[in-house]
Enzyme design. Structure first.
Site, short mmCIF file in Angstrom:
data_model
loop_
_atom_site.label_atom_id
_atom_site.label_comp_id
_atom_site.label_asym_id
_atom_site.label_seq_id
_atom_site.Cartn_x
_atom_site.Cartn_y
_atom_site.Cartn_z
N ARG A 102 0.88 -1.19 0.00
CA ARG A 102 0.00 0.00 0.00
C ARG A 102 0.91 1.22 0.00
O ARG A 102 1.69 1.42 0.93
CB ARG A 102 -0.90 0.00 1.24
N HIS A 129 -7.50 0.64 -6.31
CA HIS A 129 -7.71 -0.18 -5.11
C HIS A 129 -8.39 -1.49 -5.56
O HIS A 129 -9.55 -1.73 -5.25
CB HIS A 129 -8.57 0.58 -4.10
N GLN A 132 -10.13 -3.98 -3.02
CA GLN A 132 -11.41 -3.51 -2.50
C GLN A 132 -12.53 -3.81 -3.50
O GLN A 132 -13.60 -4.29 -3.12
CB GLN A 132 -11.33 -2.00 -2.24
N ASP A 219 -17.09 7.40 -1.78
CA ASP A 219 -15.84 7.29 -1.03
C ASP A 219 -15.54 8.69 -0.48
O ASP A 219 -16.17 9.67 -0.88
CB ASP A 219 -14.71 6.80 -1.97
N CYS A 259 -16.24 1.69 0.79
CA CYS A 259 -15.03 0.93 1.14
C CYS A 259 -14.62 1.15 2.59
O CYS A 259 -13.92 0.31 3.15
CB CYS A 259 -13.89 1.29 0.19
N ARG A 287 -13.56 -8.51 2.04
CA ARG A 287 -12.14 -8.24 1.77
C ARG A 287 -11.32 -9.48 2.11
O ARG A 287 -10.41 -9.86 1.38
CB ARG A 287 -11.64 -7.07 2.63
N1 NVA Z 1 -9.85 6.84 -1.45
C1 NVA Z 1 -9.50 6.40 -0.11
C2 NVA Z 1 -9.76 4.95 0.06
C3 NVA Z 1 -9.48 4.41 1.43
C4 NVA Z 1 -9.69 2.93 1.53
C5 NVA Z 1 -8.03 6.74 0.16
O1 NVA Z 1 -7.20 6.52 -0.74
O2 NVA Z 1 -7.73 7.20 1.25
N1 CP Z 2 -11.13 0.02 2.64
C1 CP Z 2 -9.86 -0.02 3.07
O1 CP Z 2 -8.93 -0.27 2.30
O2 CP Z 2 -9.72 0.13 4.40
P1 CP Z 2 -8.35 0.37 5.20
O3 CP Z 2 -7.79 1.69 4.73
O4 CP Z 2 -8.75 0.37 6.63
O5 CP Z 2 -7.40 -0.75 4.88
#
Ligand code: NVA
Ligand code: CP
Length: 300
Positions: A102, A129, A132, A219, A259, A287
């Site tokens: 990540r 993502h 997800q 989101d 998500c 997930r």
């Molecule tokens: N768009 C959000 C998704 C979090 C799971 C981010 O990148 O923070």
């Molecule tokens: N939806 C998601 O990826 O959650 P986290 O950021 O908690 O991993």
């Protein structure tokens, strides 16, 4: 399939196989049927951003598969001090059987795959993502029985989630309508892909996007790394909210997917969130199952 870097690289058949395996692994878990497909294998899990669901579901999933999940904070690794990703990739490939990462830039994930010799899984970048959205597709299929022909709508930022939803849903035969303000539209690469589909629509009107939708997605308005733009984004996204009024335009049995984490009062109201909490937390649970299917597909 060698890696999971973004859904643009994955075929419809591959997505379908992952969803089928995810359903099977979920069934086996619920019925106490052991599935140690990754016995003796180690997954390195690199995090350059915060996480609740991704970390816990990958770690638990790897354990349930009989393997070992190794949490690696990017800040505590030498990449945090500038060691090239090319070298990190070649070193980690000597120890591990797979890497989950990540991070911010999609290029870092692509480079890890290019220079390493083990499967790489994108666990969120600024661009995509995919894990997800595999869980989201699994959840929708579970509830609706099939994906083909359903209408998905996404309200909000043209971010990693919007990108993966557009690609994943279109590949699975769904129509997709997205509503976003100017200046926050999806990436050109995603729009080029989507433009091949007549059933793709982009508008600045949430009402148009939500009309007759079977599934509504949203989101956060400010993603991880964009905290400094939060105030400006709150203004830009005013009205880009899933609320009771908008839900009236969708099909009466429409689902809501988020998500998480969710910001109640911003992209979704508390009442709509709670009315759809069951399917949103099913989505979070899935997930685990969807990623186990990815791990088995890539690492077995
Ligand atoms: N768009 C959000 C998704 C979090 C799971 C981010 O990148 O923070
Ligand atoms: N939806 C998601 O990826 O959650 P986290 O950021 O908690 O991993």
């Amino acid at each position: 399939m060698k890696h999971l870097l973004k859904l643009l690289d994955v075929t419809t058949e591959e997505i379908e196989e992952i969803l089928n395996l995810a359903d099977q692994l979920k069934y086996e878990l619920k019925h106490g049927i052991e599935h140690h497909h990754l016995k003796g294998k180690t997954l390195g899990m690199i995090f350059a951003k915060a996480s609740t669901r991704t970390r816990v579901s990958f770690e638990t999933g790897m354990y349930q598969l009989g393997g070992y999940p190794m949490y690696l904070s990017a800040n505590d690794m030498q990449i945090g001090r500038g060691e090239p990703i090319e070298d990190t990739a070649r070193v980690l490939s000597r120890y591990l059987d797979g890497i989950m990462i990540r991070t911010f830039e999609q290029k870092q994930v692509e480079d890890l795959a290019e220079y390493g010799s083990i499967p790489v899984i994108n666990a969120l970048t600024d661009f995509a993502h995919p894990c997800q959205v595999l869980a989201d597709l699994m959840t929708i299929r579970e509830r609706k029985g099939a994906l083909e022909g359903l209408k998905a709508c996404y309200i909000g930022d043209g971010n990693n989630m919007m990108h993966s939803i557009i690609v994943g849903c279109l590949k699975m035969g769904m129509s997709v309508s997205v509503a976003c303000p100017e200046g926050y539209r999806p990436d050109k690469e995603v729009l080029d892909f989507a433009s091949q589909y007549e059933c793709f629509e982009m508008t600045d009107s949430p009402a148009i996007a939500a009309k007759d939708a079977d599934v509504l997605f949203t989101d956060v308005w400010a993603s991880m790394g964009q905290e400094g733009e939060a105030a400006q984004r709150r203004k830009a996204f005013e009205g880009y909210q899933i609320n009771a009024e908008l839900m009236k335009l969708a099909k009466p049995d429409a689902m809501v997917q988020h998500c998480l984490p969710a910001h109640r009062g911003e992209e979704i109201t508390a009442d709509v969130f709670e009315a759809h909490a069951q399917e949103i937390f099913d989505e979070a649970e899935n997930r685990l199952h969807a990623q186990k299917a990815v791990l088995v597909t890539l690492m077995k």
